[in-house]
Design a protein around this motif. Sequence first.
Motif, PDB file in Angstrom:
ATOM      1  N   THR A  80       5.871  -5.422  -2.772  1.00  0.00           N
ATOM      2  CA  THR A  80       5.341  -4.146  -3.261  1.00  0.00           C
ATOM      3  C   THR A  80       4.172  -4.433  -4.196  1.00  0.00           C
ATOM      4  O   THR A  80       4.012  -5.557  -4.679  1.00  0.00           O
ATOM      5  CB  THR A  80       6.416  -3.330  -4.003  1.00  0.00           C
ATOM      6  N   ALA A  81       3.380  -3.415  -4.469  1.00  0.00           N
ATOM      7  CA  ALA A  81       2.186  -3.592  -5.295  1.00  0.00           C
ATOM      8  C   ALA A  81       2.524  -4.085  -6.698  1.00  0.00           C
ATOM      9  O   ALA A  81       1.859  -4.958  -7.231  1.00  0.00           O
ATOM     10  CB  ALA A  81       1.390  -2.290  -5.361  1.00  0.00           C
ATOM     11  N   LYS A 129       9.026  -0.795  -6.530  1.00  0.00           N
ATOM     12  CA  LYS A 129       9.625  -0.131  -5.364  1.00  0.00           C
ATOM     13  C   LYS A 129      10.727  -1.004  -4.795  1.00  0.00           C
ATOM     14  O   LYS A 129      10.583  -2.209  -4.691  1.00  0.00           O
ATOM     15  CB  LYS A 129       8.572   0.149  -4.294  1.00  0.00           C
ATOM     16  N   GLU A 130      11.839  -0.388  -4.467  1.00  0.00           N
ATOM     17  CA  GLU A 130      12.960  -1.110  -3.871  1.00  0.00           C
ATOM     18  C   GLU A 130      13.265  -0.520  -2.506  1.00  0.00           C
ATOM     19  O   GLU A 130      12.988   0.646  -2.252  1.00  0.00           O
ATOM     20  CB  GLU A 130      14.175  -1.042  -4.774  1.00  0.00           C
ATOM     21  N   PRO A 131      13.881  -1.318  -1.630  1.00  0.00           N
ATOM     22  CA  PRO A 131      14.238  -0.793  -0.298  1.00  0.00           C
ATOM     23  C   PRO A 131      15.209   0.378  -0.416  1.00  0.00           C
ATOM     24  O   PRO A 131      15.997   0.463  -1.369  1.00  0.00           O
ATOM     25  CB  PRO A 131      14.928  -1.977   0.386  1.00  0.00           C
ATOM     26  N   SER A 132      15.162   1.258   0.570  1.00  0.00           N
ATOM     27  CA  SER A 132      16.116   2.371   0.595  1.00  0.00           C
ATOM     28  C   SER A 132      17.523   1.816   0.811  1.00  0.00           C
ATOM     29  O   SER A 132      17.710   0.672   1.229  1.00  0.00           O
ATOM     30  CB  SER A 132      15.754   3.360   1.701  1.00  0.00           C
ATOM     31  N   ASP A 133      18.520   2.635   0.505  1.00  0.00           N
ATOM     32  CA  ASP A 133      19.913   2.191   0.588  1.00  0.00           C
ATOM     33  C   ASP A 133      20.337   1.794   1.989  1.00  0.00           C
ATOM     34  O   ASP A 133      21.229   0.981   2.159  1.00  0.00           O
ATOM     35  CB  ASP A 133      20.852   3.278   0.068  1.00  0.00           C
ATOM     36  N   ASP A 134      19.700   2.357   3.012  1.00  0.00           N
ATOM     37  CA  ASP A 134      20.120   1.997   4.371  1.00  0.00           C
ATOM     38  C   ASP A 134      19.277   0.869   4.916  1.00  0.00           C
ATOM     39  O   ASP A 134      19.343   0.464   6.007  1.00  0.00           O
ATOM     40  CB  ASP A 134      20.095   3.201   5.308  1.00  0.00           C
ATOM     41  N   TYR A 145       0.813  -1.221   0.000  1.00  0.00           N
ATOM     42  CA  TYR A 145       0.000   0.000   0.000  1.00  0.00           C
ATOM     43  C   TYR A 145       0.841   1.264   0.000  1.00  0.00           C
ATOM     44  O   TYR A 145       0.370   2.337   0.358  1.00  0.00           O
ATOM     45  CB  TYR A 145      -0.984  -0.022   1.173  1.00  0.00           C
ATOM     46  N   GLY A 146       2.097   1.153  -0.390  1.00  0.00           N
ATOM     47  CA  GLY A 146       2.940   2.326  -0.585  1.00  0.00           C
ATOM     48  C   GLY A 146       3.591   2.895   0.657  1.00  0.00           C
ATOM     49  O   GLY A 146       4.098   4.014   0.624  1.00  0.00           O
ATOM     50  N   ALA A 147       3.621   2.170   1.744  1.00  0.00           N
ATOM     51  CA  ALA A 147       4.279   2.676   2.955  1.00  0.00           C
ATOM     52  C   ALA A 147       5.756   2.922   2.675  1.00  0.00           C
ATOM     53  O   ALA A 147       6.396   2.186   1.921  1.00  0.00           O
ATOM     54  CB  ALA A 147       4.130   1.667   4.098  1.00  0.00           C
ATOM     55  N   GLY A 148       6.296   3.964   3.278  1.00  0.00           N
ATOM     56  CA  GLY A 148       7.712   4.271   3.115  1.00  0.00           C
ATOM     57  C   GLY A 148       8.579   3.452   4.052  1.00  0.00           C
ATOM     58  O   GLY A 148       8.092   2.845   5.003  1.00  0.00           O
TER      59      GLY A 148
END
Length: 120
Positions: free
Chosen positions: A110-111, A115-120, A60-63
């Motif tokens: 992801t939907a 979307k990929e995980p952030s670098d950290d 659902y697009g959570a950051g």
Amino acid sequence: MQNSNSHFLNSFLERIDLPKPQGNVCITDQKKAIGPEDTGFIDLYIQYDGIHVIIENKIYGAGDTEKQLARYIATVDEVDKDKFEDWYDNNRNVNVNVNDKNNIHVVYLTADGTKEPSDD
């Protein structure tokens, strides 16, 4: 929740290229994880036969939160909260498969798969 005979689970594990369980399976939702200010929960955690599967749901697009997947891996790897930053500094530039030795696997849902995980 204990689950030792689930067709869906076996199909899911096969899809992510993991073996079918031979013994008991423990499935936990909202597993408490290392986090800032004692926050952070693994969306779904599956443990069986020495294998650990972390499922992070971003459908659902959570950051992402800061060092989110690293904190979840460290939680499963039983890293003390006070030692997390040292653990992170020592592991952040290592190949993605660093935790294969501990049978820790992460599924980032992801939907649409873009979307990929952030670098950290």
